[in-house]
Scaffold this motif. Structure first.
Motif, PDB file in Angstrom:
ATOM      1  N   GLU A 141     103.564-107.358  72.958  1.00 38.28           N
ATOM      2  CA  GLU A 141     104.066-108.190  71.946  1.00 38.28           C
ATOM      3  C   GLU A 141     104.739-109.431  72.468  1.00 38.28           C
ATOM      4  O   GLU A 141     104.685-110.459  71.773  1.00 38.28           O
ATOM      5  N   LYS A 142     105.696-109.565  73.338  1.00 42.60           N
ATOM      6  CA  LYS A 142     106.012-110.652  74.051  1.00 42.60           C
ATOM      7  C   LYS A 142     105.086-111.574  74.460  1.00 42.60           C
ATOM      8  O   LYS A 142     105.183-113.031  74.428  1.00 42.60           O
ATOM      9  N   LYS A 167     101.951-111.837  73.558  1.00 42.39           N
ATOM     10  CA  LYS A 167     101.339-112.205  72.277  1.00 42.39           C
ATOM     11  C   LYS A 167     102.242-113.462  71.843  1.00 42.39           C
ATOM     12  O   LYS A 167     101.574-114.674  71.145  1.00 42.39           O
ATOM     13  N   LYS A 168     103.436-113.411  71.564  1.00 43.86           N
ATOM     14  CA  LYS A 168     104.468-114.432  71.259  1.00 43.86           C
ATOM     15  C   LYS A 168     104.557-115.839  71.863  1.00 43.86           C
ATOM     16  O   LYS A 168     104.778-116.805  71.446  1.00 43.86           O
ATOM     17  N   PRO A 204     102.716-118.143  66.620  1.00 44.50           N
ATOM     18  CA  PRO A 204     102.410-117.015  65.588  1.00 44.50           C
ATOM     19  C   PRO A 204     101.337-117.101  64.922  1.00 44.50           C
ATOM     20  O   PRO A 204     101.096-115.741  64.562  1.00 44.50           O
ATOM     21  N   GLU A 205     100.316-117.930  64.928  1.00 51.22           N
ATOM     22  CA  GLU A 205      99.008-117.684  64.553  1.00 51.22           C
ATOM     23  C   GLU A 205      98.063-118.255  65.201  1.00 51.22           C
ATOM     24  O   GLU A 205      98.341-119.371  66.090  1.00 51.22           O
ATOM     25  N   LYS A 249      96.656-113.438  63.697  1.00 53.33           N
ATOM     26  CA  LYS A 249      97.891-113.006  64.677  1.00 53.33           C
ATOM     27  C   LYS A 249      97.026-113.089  66.175  1.00 53.33           C
ATOM     28  O   LYS A 249      95.974-112.672  66.304  1.00 53.33           O
TER      29      LYS A 249
END
Length: 327
Positions: A221-222, A224-225, A229-230, A294
């Motif tokens: 998750e980190k 991907k951030k 955001p998109e 995402k």
């Protein structure tokens, strides 16, 4: 469970040298599920070979459960299970004979071998086929047997090098159910390399390796951030790709685009800009379709390495060079 400090591996041939692993540092905890991503030639298999005592490092230190892989290779091998990318079963033996042979190599007593073989073959749904020769098994059955064999001695560390490559989605899902079940049963650490991003997405942490270096390590998750955001995905004419890239860079400062020759271009939506619709309306040429989604690990992989995970090709984006320079 794994401690890697300034690990390097250099191969020499005909007077030239190739750096396969370049001074990487990595710590993996007991019971952790760690996935290592990287393009072909990034150094993943070399790192695994050193972890499993097949290769010796040129410099640096590697420990598995407190044991140095160079000083105590035999003790390290007793603690690990390995599932290689290429098949390693003896297809002239039955499933049970493969399990029996593996158990003998690891010093299990006859009662232990019998108990473990039955429990593991039942877990992978091969108990009824235990007397059949492996040469009669399908690819999925062989892979399940390799997993059962790799778990025979209850390893503290299970190393998986592309364990489900070439298998159908249903079989891949079934195999991962077995691995996760075993991991929960005795707190086993899992070290995975894969090109299937959905497998890496369930890991506790993911590392990205490129050109022998570890360029990023964090939770999925980190990571991907870091992309944003998109992500915007556009379909346009192939000859319109370059004008769109130039426009995005000139007017919006967007340089981290990924394109393919069929007319698809994707890029992270910048925070604080006028939004996707505002950007799209100003682009040159014809936009045939737009998708907003995402970020996934493929986006992370592209931005970290400049290569596509599925194709292992160089992309048109220079963003990976900028990002690596900041690490």
């Amino acid at each position: 469970m794994i401690e890697i400090r300034q690990l390097s591996k250099i191969f020499s041939s005909s007077g030239s040298q190739r750096v396969a692993v370049n001074k990487i540092d990595l710590s993996i905890g007991k019971g952790e599920f760690f996935a290592l991503l990287g393009p072909n030639g990034a150094g993943k298999t070399t790192t695994i070979s050193i972890l499993s005592t097949i290769l010796k490092p040129t410099s640096g230190e590697v420990k598995v459960d407190g044991l140095n892989v160079v000083d105590s290779p035999h003790l390290v091998r007793q603690k690990i299970g390995i599932i290689f990318q290429d098949p390693s079963l003896d297809d002239r033996l039955s499933a049970l004979e493969n399990m029996e042979f593996h158990g003998r190599l690891y010093g299990l007593s006859r009662p232990q071998r019998m108990v473990q073989s039955e429990a593991l073959l039942k877990m992978v749904d091969l108990w009824e086929r235990r007397q059949d020769l492996v040469r009669t098994f399908s690819g999925g059955m062989r892979r399940r047997l390799e997993i059962a064999r790799g778990l025979m001695h209850h390893p503290k560390l299970l190393i998986l090098d592309e364990p489900t490559i070439g298998l159908d989605p249903k079989t891949r899902r079934t195999i991962w159910e077995y691995i996760h079940l075993s991991r929960k049963q005795w707190g086993m650490t899992v070290f995975l390399t894969t090109h299937y991003l959905e497998e890496a997405d369930s890991a506790d942490r993911v590392g990205v390796m490129d050109e022998g270096r570890l360029v990023a390590v964090d939770t999925p998750e980190k990571l991907k951030k870091m992309v944003g955001p998109e992500v915007i995905v556009l379909q346009t004419d192939p000859d319109n790709l370059e004008p769109i890239q130039n426009y995005l860079e000139k007017f919006f400062g967007i340089v981290d685009c990924h394109v393919d020759s069929e007319g698809e271009i994707s890029f992270p939506l910048p925070i604080g800009e006028e939004g996707a619709i505002g950007i799209i309306r100003k682009l040159p040429g014809t936009i045939r379709a737009m998708t907003i989604r995402k970020p996934d690990l493929d986006d992370v992989f592209i931005q970290m390495t400049g290569k596509n995970m599925a194709l292992n090709q160089e992309t048109a984006s220079p963003f990976h060079r900028v990002y690596r320079g900041k690490l």
